[in-house]
Design an enzyme around this catalytic site. Structure first.
Site, PDB file in Angstrom:
ATOM      1  N   THR A 136      -1.244   7.381  -0.579  1.00 49.97           N
ATOM      2  CA  THR A 136      -2.532   7.281  -1.296  1.00 49.97           C
ATOM      3  C   THR A 136      -3.362   6.096  -0.835  1.00 49.97           C
ATOM      4  O   THR A 136      -4.550   6.017  -1.159  1.00 49.97           O
ATOM      5  CB  THR A 136      -2.281   7.100  -2.800  1.00 49.97           C
ATOM      6  OG1 THR A 136      -1.592   5.836  -2.987  1.00 49.97           O
ATOM      7  CG2 THR A 136      -1.431   8.234  -3.360  1.00 49.97           C
ATOM      8  N   ARG A 181       0.848  -1.190   0.000  1.00 49.38           N
ATOM      9  CA  ARG A 181       0.000   0.000   0.000  1.00 49.38           C
ATOM     10  C   ARG A 181       0.874   1.226   0.000  1.00 49.38           C
ATOM     11  O   ARG A 181       1.710   1.397   0.898  1.00 49.38           O
ATOM     12  CB  ARG A 181      -0.852   0.028   1.282  1.00 49.38           C
ATOM     13  CG  ARG A 181      -2.030  -0.858   1.207  1.00 49.38           C
ATOM     14  CD  ARG A 181      -3.133  -0.385   2.110  1.00 49.38           C
ATOM     15  NE  ARG A 181      -2.794  -0.422   3.528  1.00 49.38           N
ATOM     16  CZ  ARG A 181      -3.640  -0.102   4.488  1.00 49.38           C
ATOM     17  NH1 ARG A 181      -4.856   0.293   4.186  1.00 49.38           N
ATOM     18  NH2 ARG A 181      -3.288  -0.158   5.757  1.00 49.38           N
ATOM     19  N   ASP A 238       3.137  -7.495  10.321  1.00 46.96           N
ATOM     20  CA  ASP A 238       4.082  -7.310  11.423  1.00 46.96           C
ATOM     21  C   ASP A 238       3.841  -8.313  12.535  1.00 46.96           C
ATOM     22  O   ASP A 238       4.785  -8.829  13.149  1.00 46.96           O
ATOM     23  CB  ASP A 238       3.963  -5.880  11.993  1.00 46.96           C
ATOM     24  CG  ASP A 238       4.715  -4.869  11.149  1.00 46.96           C
ATOM     25  OD1 ASP A 238       5.616  -5.261  10.392  1.00 46.96           O
ATOM     26  OD2 ASP A 238       4.380  -3.673  11.239  1.00 46.96           O
ATOM     27  N   ASP A 297      -1.193  -4.401  12.568  1.00 51.76           N
ATOM     28  CA  ASP A 297      -0.660  -4.755  11.246  1.00 51.76           C
ATOM     29  C   ASP A 297      -0.448  -6.267  11.192  1.00 51.76           C
ATOM     30  O   ASP A 297       0.408  -6.811  11.895  1.00 51.76           O
ATOM     31  CB  ASP A 297       0.657  -4.013  11.010  1.00 51.76           C
ATOM     32  CG  ASP A 297       1.165  -4.242   9.598  1.00 51.76           C
ATOM     33  OD1 ASP A 297       1.268  -3.265   8.841  1.00 51.76           O
ATOM     34  OD2 ASP A 297       1.461  -5.411   9.240  1.00 51.76           O
TER      35      ASP A 297
HETATM   36  N1  URA Z   1      -3.603  -4.170   7.052  1.00 51.44           N
HETATM   37  C1  URA Z   1      -3.316  -4.593   8.292  1.00 51.44           C
HETATM   38  O1  URA Z   1      -2.387  -5.365   8.493  1.00 51.44           O
HETATM   39  N2  URA Z   1      -4.073  -4.156   9.314  1.00 51.44           N
HETATM   40  C2  URA Z   1      -5.093  -3.315   9.138  1.00 51.44           C
HETATM   41  O2  URA Z   1      -5.759  -2.969  10.110  1.00 51.44           O
HETATM   42  C3  URA Z   1      -5.380  -2.885   7.832  1.00 51.44           C
HETATM   43  C4  URA Z   1      -4.623  -3.332   6.803  1.00 51.44           C
END
Ligand code: URA
Length: 213
Positions: free
Chosen positions: A112, A108, A207, A204
């Site tokens: 944007t 991502r 992560d 995330d």
């Molecule tokens: N990607 C993620 O890892 N967590 C989110 O909350 C949104 C996108």
């Protein structure tokens, strides 16, 4: 269907909901997080394959000959949206050991929130297979929409999307752009925050699966 999205199935089985609560907790360690993602992927794989076609084959039990059902046709293809999708692959493959696997690398753009593709590798005969796209977090929906655009460009006609969590924004984006694609999740959360994270969410996913933060 409390949520009102005709393309969405929320698996509200107590086992999956219990595991999801552990997954969300910030106290959950990386190894427990991975194990929980794997266990939840088993259950999601079970649900998403409910409509696989069956054909009867003749076998002999120790007592009798019988016509008994087996999955027919070409094996499904799992497609992981890198990198977090890989966390779901092990669990999905334990239920679907003969599945083929493709990978689509998208990140991502932090400004944007639009997806940028950096990797694409899928089986050459993917057009003839049912495809199950794995992406733990359906947030804006931009990555899932882009990945499914690419798969359809490759001739894929039967696609399903499997996620751990979704935001309403992501489900809506899928409904608008790919209304033919059923979305299966463990929970539909409240909203996205200004950074495109699902709230309450789990943080995330990449992560937390790979221990990178
Ligand atoms: N990607 C993620 O890892 N967590 C989110 O909350 C949104 C996108």
């Amino acid at each position: 269907m409390k949520h009102g999205f005709p393309n969405l199935t929320v698996i509200d089985h107590p086992l999956i909901q219990h595991k999801l609560t552990h997954l969300r907790s910030e106290e959950t360690t990386t190894d427990a997080f991975r194990r929980l993602v794997k266990e939840m992927s088993h259950m999601l794989a079970y649900e998403v394959t409910r409509d696989l076609p069956l054909e009867n084959v003749r076998i002999r039990t120790p007592l009798a000959e019988v016509a008994a059902p087996m999955i027919s046709g070409k094996k499904p293809c799992l497609v992981s949206i890198l990198r977090a999708g890989n966390g779901m692959l092990d669990g999905m493959l334990e239920l679907l050991p003969a599945a083929k696997v493709g990978h689509i690398g998208l990140y991502r753009d932090p400004a944007t929130l639009e997806p940028v593709e950096y990797y694409f590798k899928v089986p050459s005969d993917i057009a003839n297979r049912m495809v199950i796209v794995c992406d733990p977090m359906l947030a804006t929906g931009n990555s899932a929409v882009a990945a499914i655009n690419r798969l359809k460009d490759h001739g894929v006609t039967t696609v399903k999307l499997v996620c751990l969590l979704a935001a309403p924004e992501g489900v809506r984006a899928m409904l608008e752009r790919h209304p033919d694609v059923p979305v299966t999740v463990a929970a539909l959360d409240d909203k996205l925050n200004d950074h495109g994270y699902i709230v309450p969410g789990l943080g995330d996913a990449g992560d937390r699966i790979f221990g990178t933060r």
